[in-house]
Scaffold this active site. Structure first.
Site, mmCIF file in Angstrom:
data_model
loop_
_atom_site.group_PDB
_atom_site.id
_atom_site.type_symbol
_atom_site.label_atom_id
_atom_site.label_comp_id
_atom_site.label_asym_id
_atom_site.label_seq_id
_atom_site.Cartn_x
_atom_site.Cartn_y
_atom_site.Cartn_z
ATOM 1 N NE ARG A 24 35.439 47.124 26.248
ATOM 2 C CZ ARG A 24 34.955 48.365 26.292
ATOM 3 N NH1 ARG A 24 33.925 48.634 27.061
ATOM 4 N NH2 ARG A 24 35.486 49.325 25.575
ATOM 5 C CE1 TYR A 73 32.248 46.967 34.713
ATOM 6 C CE2 TYR A 73 33.820 47.822 36.305
ATOM 7 C CZ TYR A 73 33.343 47.750 35.000
ATOM 8 O OH TYR A 73 33.966 48.457 33.999
ATOM 9 C CG PHE A 89 40.408 44.485 32.807
ATOM 10 C CD1 PHE A 89 41.222 43.388 32.594
ATOM 11 C CD2 PHE A 89 39.583 44.489 33.926
ATOM 12 C CE1 PHE A 89 41.214 42.309 33.483
ATOM 13 C CE2 PHE A 89 39.559 43.422 34.815
ATOM 14 C CZ PHE A 89 40.379 42.329 34.586
ATOM 15 C CD GLU A 90 33.045 46.856 30.948
ATOM 16 O OE1 GLU A 90 32.936 47.741 31.816
ATOM 17 O OE2 GLU A 90 32.303 46.788 29.956
ATOM 18 C CB ILE A 91 35.459 40.666 34.857
ATOM 19 C CG1 ILE A 91 36.819 40.472 34.152
ATOM 20 C CG2 ILE A 91 34.773 39.324 35.083
ATOM 21 C CD1 ILE A 91 37.826 39.685 34.964
#
Length: 393
Positions: A199, A225, A290-292
């Site tokens: 994101r 995550y 921010f997230e992966i």
């Protein structure tokens, strides 16, 4: 005239205390009490030298070139919910991420909007990357306020939130955005065959060169995550979120993972006022701008059941439940906490907070600085609790 021995001893002790105070004040890991009681009292691990994460890492190769016949890319995308009028901020974020990472790996960009993207938006974003770019319209049924929300109650709730000075309380689009990011984005048909996402929001900054495929790292090392920043939330915006969560858990105790991060979610020693005001929830959350992540987690029965319970409770509109606490509570309860990764090597800023590692690959941020805002913002850092209960993996 000679100075009496007790006086000399007292003077020496005073000098030593003063030197110790100055050393503590100037030391990076100092814990001296200054005039601002909100300065951080933990030594930021970002002050220590930071390398790449342990585990299998895949480097860039010709198989990551745009349009490569035998592409090494996996089913993943860079993802942004953005408006046409946020174009300049989006271009800035894209340039940063392309420069530091994606020009090596050329993962596609997928943009979402609740209205059609302008031709200018499309033309200028395409010019920033060599990767594929996709522009998607959010279905109305995913974006609009659900039929079960009582309009009168919604407007009365907004007034109460405004009295409590809750930011964005009066913006219906903000409530819609939080709900969409919480439980709708991964249901979009354009992502049906996509597993991983990163994101990216307008106006964020990336500071460090990253030389491995981040999505392959997630996949090959069994991570669900990834985050950079971990914060406390405003309790008044989520007063009933934890009580509703407890209702859900009473019905579905089987969903709680044996290696959950429950202690991180319910800690009441570091910010007891937050835990009290949020009715048992510490308010600690991964800052989700921010997230992966692996969308298979959001698509799981546990998360879908949880989101549907929250959605029916109405807190996305009657309060200001954000996707950050919703995602974080779900991850903290339903996932093995060892599968949640702190990307300490990815330098990142979303005003006013930073993740700035001590690495020769980084430039443009101050090593170990958590915020460049007012000093009291340092107390919003919840990473120490994550490190305490889970670790730095």
């Amino acid at each position: 005239m000679a100075i009496a021995r007790p006086v000399r001893a007292l003077a020496l002790a005073a000098a030593l205390v003063w030197c110790f105070f100055i050393w503590q004040l100037l030391s990076p890991s100092g814990t001296a009490m200054t005039k601002d009681k909100y300065l951080s009292f933990e030594r930021d691990p970002n002050l220590d030298p930071t390398g790449e994460p342990e585990g299998k890492l895949i480097r860039a190769s010709e198989d990551y070139a745009p349009g490569a016949k035998n592409s090494a890319r996996i089913n993943a995308t860079l993802l942004a919910l953005v408006r046409n009028e946020e174009l300049e901020g989006m271009l800035q974020a894209m340039r940063d991420l392309e420069r530091t990472w994606n020009h090596k790996f050329n993962y596609p960009w997928t943009f979402f909007n609740d209205v059609p993207f302008s031709e200018e938006f499309k033309k200028r974003t395409r010019a920033v990357t060599k990767a594929e770019v996709r522009y998607e319209l959010i279905p109305k049924e995913h974006w609009e306020m659900p039929s079960w929300i009582n309009q009168d109650l919604y407007h009365e709730s907004v007034k109460i939130l405004e009295e409590k000075k809750i930011q964005y309380a009066d913006k219906i689009s903000y409530h819609q955005m939080c709900r969409w990011n919480s439980g709708m984005f991964y249901k979009h048909p354009a992502l049906a065959n996509t597993q991983y996402y990163w994101r990216v929001e307008p106006n964020v900054h990336f500071f460090c060169d990253v030389d491995y495929d981040v999505f392959r790292y997630m996949h090959d090392n069994n991570k669900t995550y990834g985050f950079t920043i971990n914060l406390y939330d405003a309790p008044a915006s989520i007063t009933t979120l934890w009580p509703e969560t407890e209702k859900f858990l009473a019905e579905h105790p089987e969903y709680v993972h044996e290696n959950s991060a429950m202690n991180w979610l319910t800690d009441k020693t570091r910010r007891p006022d937050h835990t009290k005001d949020a009715n048992g929830y510490s308010t600690c959350h991964f800052w989700s701008n921010f997230e992966i992540g692996d969308m298979n987690f959001w698509r799981s029965k546990a998360y879908e059941d949880y989101f549907n319970h929250l959605d029916r409770a109405g807190g996305f509109f009657y309060e200001r439940w954000g996707d950050a606490p919703v995602h974080s509570i779900a991850l903290g309860l339903f996932e093995d906490s060892s599968k949640i990764h702190w990307f300490r090597d990815i330098g990142y800023q979303h005003i006013p907070f930073f993740n700035c590692p001590n690495s020769p690959k980084c430039k443009g941020c101050v090593t170990g600085r958590f915020t460049d805002g007012e000093a009291w913002l340092n107390r919003e850092d919840c990473r120490p609790n994550w490190f305490k209960y889970v670790g730095m993996g």
